[in-house]
Design a protein around this motif. Sequence first.
Motif, PDB file in Angstrom:
ATOM      1  N   VAL A 389      52.216 -76.284  80.583  1.00 50.35           N
ATOM      2  CA  VAL A 389      51.028 -77.013  81.045  1.00 50.35           C
ATOM      3  C   VAL A 389      49.768 -76.195  80.790  1.00 50.35           C
ATOM      4  N   ALA A 390      49.861 -74.877  80.995  1.00 52.39           N
ATOM      5  CA  ALA A 390      48.683 -74.017  80.855  1.00 52.39           C
ATOM      6  C   ALA A 390      48.198 -73.917  79.414  1.00 52.39           C
ATOM      7  N   VAL A 391      49.118 -74.012  78.435  1.00 54.03           N
ATOM      8  CA  VAL A 391      48.704 -73.724  77.051  1.00 54.03           C
ATOM      9  C   VAL A 391      48.755 -74.921  76.097  1.00 54.03           C
ATOM     10  N   ILE A 392      49.668 -75.885  76.314  1.00 52.19           N
ATOM     11  CA  ILE A 392      49.857 -76.947  75.313  1.00 52.19           C
ATOM     12  C   ILE A 392      48.633 -77.846  75.198  1.00 52.19           C
ATOM     13  N   ALA A 393      48.161 -78.380  76.334  1.00 52.67           N
ATOM     14  CA  ALA A 393      47.010 -79.300  76.280  1.00 52.67           C
ATOM     15  C   ALA A 393      45.755 -78.617  75.720  1.00 52.67           C
ATOM     16  N   PRO A 394      45.392 -77.398  76.169  1.00 53.57           N
ATOM     17  CA  PRO A 394      44.208 -76.744  75.591  1.00 53.57           C
ATOM     18  C   PRO A 394      44.374 -76.416  74.108  1.00 53.57           C
ATOM     19  N   LEU A 395      45.575 -75.979  73.694  1.00 54.12           N
ATOM     20  CA  LEU A 395      45.761 -75.556  72.303  1.00 54.12           C
ATOM     21  C   LEU A 395      45.831 -76.730  71.334  1.00 54.12           C
ATOM     22  N   PHE A 396      46.535 -77.784  71.709  1.00 49.14           N
ATOM     23  CA  PHE A 396      46.819 -78.852  70.755  1.00 49.14           C
ATOM     24  C   PHE A 396      46.016 -80.135  70.985  1.00 49.14           C
ATOM     25  N   MET A 397      45.410 -80.259  72.179  1.00 46.80           N
ATOM     26  CA  MET A 397      44.669 -81.487  72.449  1.00 46.80           C
ATOM     27  C   MET A 397      43.208 -81.222  72.800  1.00 46.80           C
ATOM     28  N   GLY A 398      42.809 -79.981  72.706  1.00 50.06           N
ATOM     29  CA  GLY A 398      41.416 -79.648  72.960  1.00 50.06           C
ATOM     30  C   GLY A 398      40.985 -79.803  74.408  1.00 50.06           C
TER      31      GLY A 398
END
Length: 761
Positions: A389-398
């Motif tokens: 949750v901490a990394v996927i949305a910021p890294l891949f969805m901006g």
Amino acid sequence: MSDSVHKHSPHDHAGHDHAAHDPAQNQATGKFTPVHKHEPHAHACCSHDSAPAVVTVGNGSSADGRLSSFRIEAMDCPTEQTLIQNKLGKMPGIQKLEFNLINRVLGVWHELPSTEPITDAIGSLGMQADVIEEGADKDTESLPAARKPWWPLALSGIAAVVAEVVHFTDAAPTWVVALIALVAIFSGGLTTYKKGWIALKNYNLNINALMSIAVTGAVLIGQWPEAAMVMFLFTVAELIEAKSLDRARNAIGGLMQLTPDTATVLQEGEWREVEVKSIALGSTVRVKPGERIGLDGEVVAGQSSIDQAPITGESLPVEKGVGDKVFAGTINQAGSLEYKVTAAANNSTLARIIHAVEAAQGARAPTQRFVDSFSKIYTPAVFALALAVAVIAPLFMGAPWFDWIYRALVLLVVACPCALVISTPVSIVSGLAAAARKGILVKGGVYLEMGHKLDYLALDKTGTITHGKPVQTDYVLLDDSLGEQALTISASLAARSDHPVSQAVANAAQLPAQLPVEAFEALPGLGVKGEVQGRLYHLGNHRLVHDAGLCSPALEERLEALETQGKTVVLLFDASGPLALFAVADTVKESSREAIGQLYALGVKTVMLTGDNPHTAKAIAAQVGIDQARGNLMPGDKLQAIEDLYAQHHRVGMVGDGINDAPALARAEIGFAMAAAGTDTAIETADVALMDDDLRKIPAFIRLSRDTSAVLKQNIALALVIKAIFLAVTFAGVATMWMAVFADMGVSLLVVFNGLRLLRK
């Protein structure tokens, strides 16, 4: 009797996992109690690893090592047990660990030259291990935890509230809010941080590790007030939870306080006040009206009524006289008594009950094993999910880093399955304590949880449904010429025999003096004969009269009618013919009738298995309302009867107290031992031991089992549903960290209090 092993077949449901059942006979009473070789397990709380109570960690045999016991004040939850197990399990020379979380005692089987490496290893986990000297009473070592000062927690709460207010009103710059928040975090959460760091060093994701990571993460992203409030709320919740668990932990231990510290002992011709624990076996103790009895013993002088509720659960006092047993912790009500001590203070019936229930708390019930297995997967899975949750949305969805890191931290707070894993041991311990207070000793959570599934109960007759002491029920004078002299002659002959039926006839007559009997002779299997006042008389059974050719058709019909009622018939006759008729029967306990009715209301069917003749079996069964009765059964036949019920897919319990019940008791899913109070082996070995001979305790046990099962299901549902709801709310971005603490610790407290309700059952 040969020692045989009776193993459960694979269709033994609900984890009745006995390795073997060995029949054992109590030498004092002749009663059978099945010996079960269990591998006990402890409960798990706030830990992703389940931790059994007895852990074999080395390759060597514990017979080659020695046992050292340690008092560890901080070891009061399987969170600490798991850390200790992982630490000591890697040390050479350690063979086996025995955890007693109730008394905070660790037993270590080892081959080390000294205990110093063990205490050092435990010290590295932030816990102090004090060696218990050999021969010391481990229970007395179990003292309450040292009181911590209240002011750090108060300071933490005040600082957390001030940080929230200052941040909300913008009354001061951010660095002031941060400073106030740090005061709150470190004054209230230093212990949590210390435990969390130790857990992480040992690769253990317990609640302290997760909370430390969450609070630190909140600080790193600038959520100062929230970090402070989360740490304060968590510390408060932990404190409340610890107090609640102490209540469950002390539910049985409090029984030990029922015994007085001193007793009045006869020494060198004088009565002296002596400490109970120093009184030797065989000593004579005096107890006054209103005093508690300090030790188990046998009355040698006096008569009184005793309140035995702490041992047997009986609501009414029991009359005691010379030769009767008395138990430590019971209350002398009326007269003065003197008794001879038969068991040391640490081996009294009450002490054995307490030790047995403490040991039972380590045997995990099926629900508990499921929860342990679930938590092993759940906690690391949620931790991995939080990282994603901490990394996927910021890294891949901006998506904004701040928002998703915050959501991940909220997930971490929710991650520990505290409510789930703590719900089962609290409920089981409360149920075991409630049963013990009723005089029902349950030897493990597995039986307490399994009890509600029983749908068939097999019962022995003698001593279980009946009193086990034949009494005269009928007396008919057949020859008027002899008159009441027939009763005197019969009683005089019967008094010479030690057969229970003869004794029943002699006792019923209550003769002030017996007539002299000449040429007395016992006739095995038939009766007795002897000369009274110069005339030969016989006193015997139906067969003896028949063999003498004195049984007329009318008398034959009369005898058969009585035998059909389950009575044993005895006749007095001489050369002229039958003179008097006596009928003897083993009478039914009133409590048995009530018990069978209560079992029927609970949907439990019953079958009587007895060695007596089928007529007697059916008559007794009809009196108490038992569904089926099978007579003329040998021990192997009783075992086959249990097997037959299993083959019909029934869940079978067996109640008995005789050596001939051994195979059936061992094979049944739950073996109930009757009248276990005062016996040496029943308390230690029975699945469920009823402290007295009141059969009504079995429906009471089944009701308590159903209540316990219901509470377990309620707690698991509460924990899972609230976790699921909060996970959804977290993903929606609505939840805050302090809400997560309320949700997680709130439901933990809720399931603890729900489990404690069983103490009032």
